[in-house]
Design a protein around this motif. Structure first.
Motif, PDB file in Angstrom:
ATOM      1  N   UNK A 108      22.134   5.559  15.365  1.00 52.80           N
ATOM      2  CA  UNK A 108      20.764   5.453  15.856  1.00 52.80           C
ATOM      3  C   UNK A 108      20.275   6.804  16.381  1.00 52.80           C
ATOM      4  N   UNK A 109      21.151   7.522  17.053  1.00 49.80           N
ATOM      5  CA  UNK A 109      20.771   8.820  17.606  1.00 49.80           C
ATOM      6  C   UNK A 109      20.443   9.808  16.488  1.00 49.80           C
ATOM      7  N   UNK A 110      21.228   9.747  15.408  1.00 49.58           N
ATOM      8  CA  UNK A 110      20.975  10.644  14.276  1.00 49.58           C
ATOM      9  C   UNK A 110      19.608  10.348  13.665  1.00 49.58           C
ATOM     10  N   UNK A 111      19.356   9.037  13.488  1.00 51.98           N
ATOM     11  CA  UNK A 111      18.090   8.651  12.883  1.00 51.98           C
ATOM     12  C   UNK A 111      16.923   9.042  13.781  1.00 51.98           C
ATOM     13  N   UNK A 112      17.110   8.848  15.072  1.00 50.46           N
ATOM     14  CA  UNK A 112      16.087   9.215  16.046  1.00 50.46           C
ATOM     15  C   UNK A 112      15.782  10.720  15.939  1.00 50.46           C
ATOM     16  N   UNK A 156       6.053   5.141   7.963  1.00 54.68           N
ATOM     17  CA  UNK A 156       6.518   3.841   7.498  1.00 54.68           C
ATOM     18  C   UNK A 156       8.035   3.722   7.659  1.00 54.68           C
ATOM     19  N   UNK A 157       8.738   4.811   7.335  1.00 52.35           N
ATOM     20  CA  UNK A 157      10.189   4.800   7.518  1.00 52.35           C
ATOM     21  C   UNK A 157      10.573   4.635   8.991  1.00 52.35           C
ATOM     22  N   UNK A 158       9.642   5.006   9.887  1.00 50.51           N
ATOM     23  CA  UNK A 158       9.927   4.869  11.318  1.00 50.51           C
ATOM     24  C   UNK A 158       9.770   3.420  11.765  1.00 50.51           C
ATOM     25  N   UNK A 159       9.221   2.584  10.888  1.00 52.50           N
ATOM     26  CA  UNK A 159       9.048   1.175  11.215  1.00 52.50           C
ATOM     27  C   UNK A 159       7.842   0.900  12.092  1.00 52.50           C
ATOM     28  N   UNK A 160       6.823   1.746  12.016  1.00 51.56           N
ATOM     29  CA  UNK A 160       5.612   1.532  12.824  1.00 51.56           C
ATOM     30  C   UNK A 160       4.742   0.441  12.198  1.00 51.56           C
ATOM     31  N   UNK A 209       2.482  15.124   6.059  1.00 51.57           N
ATOM     32  CA  UNK A 209       3.489  14.076   5.937  1.00 51.57           C
ATOM     33  C   UNK A 209       4.553  14.169   7.011  1.00 51.57           C
ATOM     34  N   UNK A 210       4.831  15.368   7.477  1.00 49.45           N
ATOM     35  CA  UNK A 210       5.815  15.538   8.556  1.00 49.45           C
ATOM     36  C   UNK A 210       5.133  15.414   9.916  1.00 49.45           C
ATOM     37  N   UNK A 211       3.943  16.002  10.026  1.00 52.83           N
ATOM     38  CA  UNK A 211       3.200  15.931  11.287  1.00 52.83           C
ATOM     39  C   UNK A 211       2.921  14.473  11.676  1.00 52.83           C
ATOM     40  N   UNK A 212       2.709  13.611  10.668  1.00 52.54           N
ATOM     41  CA  UNK A 212       2.381  12.207  10.928  1.00 52.54           C
ATOM     42  C   UNK A 212       3.512  11.476  11.651  1.00 52.54           C
ATOM     43  N   UNK A 213       4.701  12.040  11.624  1.00 52.56           N
ATOM     44  CA  UNK A 213       5.800  11.428  12.381  1.00 52.56           C
ATOM     45  C   UNK A 213       5.722  11.838  13.856  1.00 52.56           C
ATOM     46  N   UNK A 214       4.754  12.706  14.171  1.00 53.56           N
ATOM     47  CA  UNK A 214       4.541  13.225  15.515  1.00 53.56           C
ATOM     48  C   UNK A 214       5.830  13.715  16.163  1.00 53.56           C
ATOM     49  N   UNK A 262      16.105  15.676  -2.002  1.00 55.65           N
ATOM     50  CA  UNK A 262      16.767  14.643  -1.222  1.00 55.65           C
ATOM     51  C   UNK A 262      16.729  14.996   0.263  1.00 55.65           C
ATOM     52  N   UNK A 263      17.047  16.234   0.584  1.00 53.68           N
ATOM     53  CA  UNK A 263      17.001  16.653   1.989  1.00 53.68           C
ATOM     54  C   UNK A 263      15.591  16.519   2.536  1.00 53.68           C
ATOM     55  N   UNK A 264      14.609  16.941   1.729  1.00 57.23           N
ATOM     56  CA  UNK A 264      13.227  16.897   2.200  1.00 57.23           C
ATOM     57  C   UNK A 264      12.812  15.456   2.497  1.00 57.23           C
ATOM     58  N   UNK A 265      13.197  14.522   1.626  1.00 55.90           N
ATOM     59  CA  UNK A 265      12.811  13.127   1.866  1.00 55.90           C
ATOM     60  C   UNK A 265      13.611  12.527   3.007  1.00 55.90           C
ATOM     61  N   UNK A 266      14.844  12.932   3.150  1.00 54.82           N
ATOM     62  CA  UNK A 266      15.627  12.456   4.293  1.00 54.82           C
ATOM     63  C   UNK A 266      14.973  12.903   5.585  1.00 54.82           C
ATOM     64  N   UNK A 267      14.430  14.128   5.566  1.00 58.85           N
ATOM     65  CA  UNK A 267      13.772  14.640   6.767  1.00 58.85           C
ATOM     66  C   UNK A 267      12.552  13.800   7.101  1.00 58.85           C
ATOM     67  N   UNK A 268      12.025  13.057   6.119  1.00 61.16           N
ATOM     68  CA  UNK A 268      10.914  12.158   6.401  1.00 61.16           C
ATOM     69  C   UNK A 268      11.429  10.725   6.595  1.00 61.16           C
ATOM     70  N   UNK A 269      12.696  10.603   6.830  1.00 61.12           N
ATOM     71  CA  UNK A 269      13.253   9.304   7.173  1.00 61.12           C
ATOM     72  C   UNK A 269      13.698   8.471   5.992  1.00 61.12           C
ATOM     73  N   UNK A 270      13.708   9.034   4.781  1.00 63.46           N
ATOM     74  CA  UNK A 270      14.170   8.260   3.628  1.00 63.46           C
ATOM     75  C   UNK A 270      15.648   7.953   3.804  1.00 63.46           C
ATOM     76  N   UNK A 271      16.036   6.767   3.346  1.00 67.82           N
ATOM     77  CA  UNK A 271      17.420   6.339   3.503  1.00 67.82           C
ATOM     78  C   UNK A 271      17.966   6.026   2.123  1.00 67.82           C
ATOM     79  N   UNK A 272      18.873   6.868   1.638  1.00 67.96           N
ATOM     80  CA  UNK A 272      19.407   6.649   0.287  1.00 67.96           C
ATOM     81  C   UNK A 272      20.732   5.892   0.326  1.00 67.96           C
ATOM     82  N   UNK A 273      21.229   5.620   1.537  1.00 66.50           N
ATOM     83  CA  UNK A 273      22.615   5.160   1.608  1.00 66.50           C
ATOM     84  C   UNK A 273      22.811   3.709   2.005  1.00 66.50           C
TER      85      UNK A 273
END
Lengths: 289, 282, 271
Positions: A79-83, A113-117, A159-164, C181-192
């Motif tokens: 969870x910490x990594x994802x955070x 969306x990946x953040x689950x908002x 796209x990155x800024x939107x994750x704030x 892949x790294x770029x999308x992971x940085x946006x929270x993509x989950x490939x695993x």
């Protein structure tokens, strides 16, 4: 000073450990960034700077050492990594090559969306991020692939800024752009910085570009950080920088030469503005004599 | 020998149908002399790359004419002759290297031209020496740095013994070290090999190294002359979204404060000397 | 993900006799070998074939380890074939093993053993070819060997060119895949994580940019090739000429000899 928002402790990273291709990309790196600061990282290709930034949001796992984001070890739990991914936004070089959605809106919303908002929050963030990078509303429904190169890049940054993120890292955000494009992107980044008080970390090859925009410079070379300080402090080490395949801004070079010729000027300038002031004050001093 | 090597006559170009067929080039008249080193500067979308693509018939004029060493580029019979006269180097080094061994890639051009094997070998070795990549001839290109890859691309063009090389933003994707490598190679090409060089760029400092500088905006040539002269037009360049070298910018800013300095300092040394004279004058 | 660990068309550079043979000779030798392999009817023939391959491996100095490593991905197929042959080959005498519906006869054991041996030798032989021949030489050789097919309007040159361009761009595209892949992971993509469907869906952000980039590269490469006067195979020369020398003729004679020997050994009818 406040506590760092992101820091590394004795960070080491070794590629292909145990093979003949073993390469120590980072060696005992202690790196810190503080909330609200504009930080520049410089280093030539292969210096380890890309490896360093990929540790800051947990894309790479340290071989040894720790990475702390907001005082929390990002590898202590999944969870910490994802955070960390969401707290530390990373914009790669040529980010326009990561666009994939049918519309600009959908592409920018990928991160949130990946953040689950929820939908409402996603919508707010997408629109705000688009505004930060100066994309008009009508563009949101267009395909990102119809846009110009500069616009595509701004979509990708949005796209990155939107994750704030609390820390926004940009690897060569202006590569390949002309002076207008460079100025626009740098203004966008500054706006985000001002509005969210986020820490901004910019990686760039251009000393002049860096000199104008950042409060602090970190120099990466051979997997270590030999220099760290204000641009003025760092650029005082011209010989070392040149030995690392880097250099100092043009104005610093001109004024160091001017001083060597025998003129009584401040040779620590690094922007045209500073150079002008330094020259004018030297000229006035001469006139007063 | 026909002078000029490249010539355009009221060249216009628009992409068919797309985007309301806006004119990308609006009447360009240019002559480029054999053996010269010319830089073409312009912001993105100024038409500079489109112009470059006319110089070896990748694009054909919508109106007007382009001549390469006297050959009309619309003459299909002359296509190969035109392409071996004017070689092209592009922005992305990865996308112009064909083979997975350096020397094989370098041989690609001469092979296409049907040059006998032993002559190809010599052309390849010579070209790789000119760009300083001879020691890497057996390497795989994907393991080399951007600057090295770009030098190989230059060698690949050189192996066809062109009289002119057009480089379309060859340094845009490179780091400062790579940029320096490529620029030095380009200069050597012009100075020691006598090849005509046309360098398309949006880096002022690269443009400043050429013998002649052409500035493009909105599909037109807006300035043309030696760099020292062109860069003096600070306002004009700024109005089309370009900058000037910082040395010139400083002198210009000082002139705004009431000085009247010549705006021709392109090198650090020249700029320092200009300033020093003011400070040491009694 | 260990994308960088994938090595295609593996080639171990070297300067042994096997490396120096003309690539066309090596392809022909491999063909002779495979023909002989399918001709072999008895243990003597197989023994001769196995022995000659072992000698070839020793000459090439690529090491048996590399050969075994290459065998790993096909291990499952080999075992599967063995089991099928073992169980389904009917025999004349008493079954060796009999339980439930399974009957294993002596003939089954024999067929399974030779089948496994044949597959392994076949694979090893082709591996040895790619281990000792650089991909570009292999492509060149195929183009010349298949040259006569041009008369049948088969685009041999174009196919060879495609193959060598593919070889050139595989590492570039692998690197690119890593980057996206790294770029999308940085946006929270989950490939695993997730089930198969979710994982497949998660690949869209990777595949779309990858395809777009591949097309862009193809476009630019095509223009660059045209600028370097590429106009198909007609009138094209090559820097490196393939030339048969003494050792190639000797090797080809040996290869032919091997086929004849196996054919002769068949007549002895041992086993």
């Amino acid at each position: 000073m406040t506590s760092p928002i992101i820091q590394t402790e004795k960070l080491c990273h070794t590629y292909s450990a145990g093979t003949p291709f073993e390469h120590r990309a980072l060696i005992d790196v202690d790196f810190r960034a503080y909330p609200g600061e504009l930080l520049g990282i410089i280093g030539h290709t292969g210096s380890g700077k890309s490896t360093l930034i990929q540790h800051l949001n947990g894309l790479l796992k340290p071989t040894s050492g720790r990475v702390l984001v907001e005082d929390r070890d990002i590898w202590e739990s999944k969870a910490a990594t994802r955070q960390a991914r969401f707290r530390v936004g990373l914009v790669f070089q040529y980010p326009e090559y990561q666009l994939f959605e049918e519309t600009v809106y959908k592409d920018i919303s990928f991160g949130p969306r990946n953040m689950g908002l929820d939908e409402k929050e996603i919508d707010r963030r997408v629109r705000q991020a688009a505004a930060f990078v100066g994309l008009p509303d009508k563009v949101l429904d267009q395909s990102p692939f119809e846009l110009s190169g500069g616009q595509k890049r701004r979509v990708a940054i949005a796209g990155v800024i939107a994750m704030e993120p609390a820390v926004l890292i940009l690897d060569e955000p202006t590569a390949g752009l002309d002076p207008i494009g460079v100025a626009q992107i740098m203004d966008n980044i500054r706006d985000y910085h001002a509005a969210k008080n986020a820490a901004i970390i910019v990686i760039s090859h251009s000393m002049e570009e860096m000199a104008r925009r950042v409060d602090r410079l970190v120099v990466v070379n051979d997997g270590r950080i030999p220099l760290d300080g204000s641009p003025r402090e760092v650029f005082a080490h011209r010989a070392e920088l040149e030995a690392m395949g880097l250099g100092v801004p043009r104005m610093t070079r001109v004024f160091q030469r001017l001083k060597a010729l025998g003129a009584d000027v401040d040779s620590s300038v690094y922007t045209v503005e500073q150079a002008k002031e330094a020259f004018l004050s030297a000229f006035r001093r001469k006139g007063a004599m | 020998m026909e002078n000029p090597i490249l010539k355009t006559e009221s060249l216009t170009f628009s992409y068919p149908a797309e985007e309301g067929s806006k004119l990308v080039l609006e009447g360009v008249d240019l002559e480029i002399q054999a053996g010269s080193f010319v830089a073409i500067l312009g912001h993105n979308g100024s038409g500079k790359s489109t112009l470059a693509k006319h110089m070896n018939a990748i694009l054909l004029p919508s109106g007007g004419k382009v001549y390469v060493a006297g050959m009309d580029t619309t003459d299909e019979e002359k296509l190969l002759a035109i392409r071996r006269t004017v070689g092209m180097v592009f922005q992305n080094p990865d996308n112009q290297i064909v083979a997975n061994v350096v020397e094989e890639d370098c041989a690609f051009g001469p092979e296409n031209l049907g040059v006998p094997s032993d002559e190809i070998r010599k052309l390849v070795d010579d070209s790789l020496r000119v760009v300083g990549m001879y020691d890497y001839r057996r390497h795989a290109p994907h393991l080399l740095s951007g600057g090295q890859k770009q030098r190989i691309a230059i060698a690949g063009v050189l192996a066809m013994k062109p009289r002119c090389v057009v480089l379309d933003e060859p340094t845009a994707m490179l780091d400062p070290i790579g940029r320096r490598e490529v620029l030095e190679t380009v200069k050597a090409l012009n100075e020691s090999q006598g090849v005509t060089v046309v360098l398309i760029t949006h880096h002022m400092d690269e443009a400043a190294q050429a013998g002649r500088l052409i500035v493009m905006s909105e599909g037109k040539v807006i300035s043309d002359g030696p760099p020292r002269q062109v860069f003096q037009q600070v306002e004009l360049l700024r109005s089309v979204g370009l900058a000037v070298p910082e040395t010139v910018e400083l002198l210009y800013e000082l002139n705004q404060e009431g000085f009247s300095l010549p705006l021709d300092a392109l090198s650090d040394e020249a700029c320092a000397q200009t300033l020093y004279q003011l400070l040491s004058k009694d | 993900m260990a994308l960088k660990d994938i090595t295609l068309g593996q080639y171990f550079p070297g300067d042994t006799l096997l490396h120096r043979l003309d690539p066309r000779t090596k392809i022909l030798l491999a063909v002779f070998y495979i023909v002989a392999l399918f001709m072999a009817r008895n243990a003597l023939g197989y023994a001769l074939l196995a022995l000659s391959l072992i000698v070839a491996i020793l000459i090439s100095r690529v090491g048996f380890q590399a050969v075994f490593r290459g065998m790993k991905p096909v291990f499952f197929i080999v075992v599967f074939t063995a089991v099928l042959n073992l169980v389904y080959t009917p025999g004349a005498g008493e079954p060796l093993v009999a339980f439930w519906i399974v009957r294993i006869y002596w003939e089954g054991v024999r067929t399974a053993f030779f089948m496994v041996l044949r597959i392994m030798l076949l694979i090893t032989c082709t591996f040895l070819l790619t281990y000792t021949t650089s991909p570009i030489l292999l492509t060149d050789a195929l183009e010349t060997l298949l040259g006569p097919l041009k008369r049948l309007r088969i685009p041999v040159h174009e196919l060879a060119m495609m193959m060598s361009i593919a070889l050139r761009f595989i590492p570039t595209l692998i690197e690119e895949t890593d980057k996206i892949m790294s770029a999308q992971k940085a946006r929270g993509a989950d490939f695993e994580s997730g089930n198969l469907l979710q994982r497949a869906k998660a690949l869209i952000p990777l595949l779309v940019p990858l395809f777009i980039s591949a097309f862009r590269r193809a476009d630019e490469l095509a223009v660059a090739m045209e600028c370097r006067c590429y106009h198909g195979g007609e009138g094209r020369t090559r820097m490196r000429q393939l030339r048969y020398v003494g050792r190639d003729y000797a090797a080809l004679v040996l290869g032919l000899g091997l086929c004849i020997a196996v054919w002769a050994l068949n007549r002895l009818g041992v086993f």
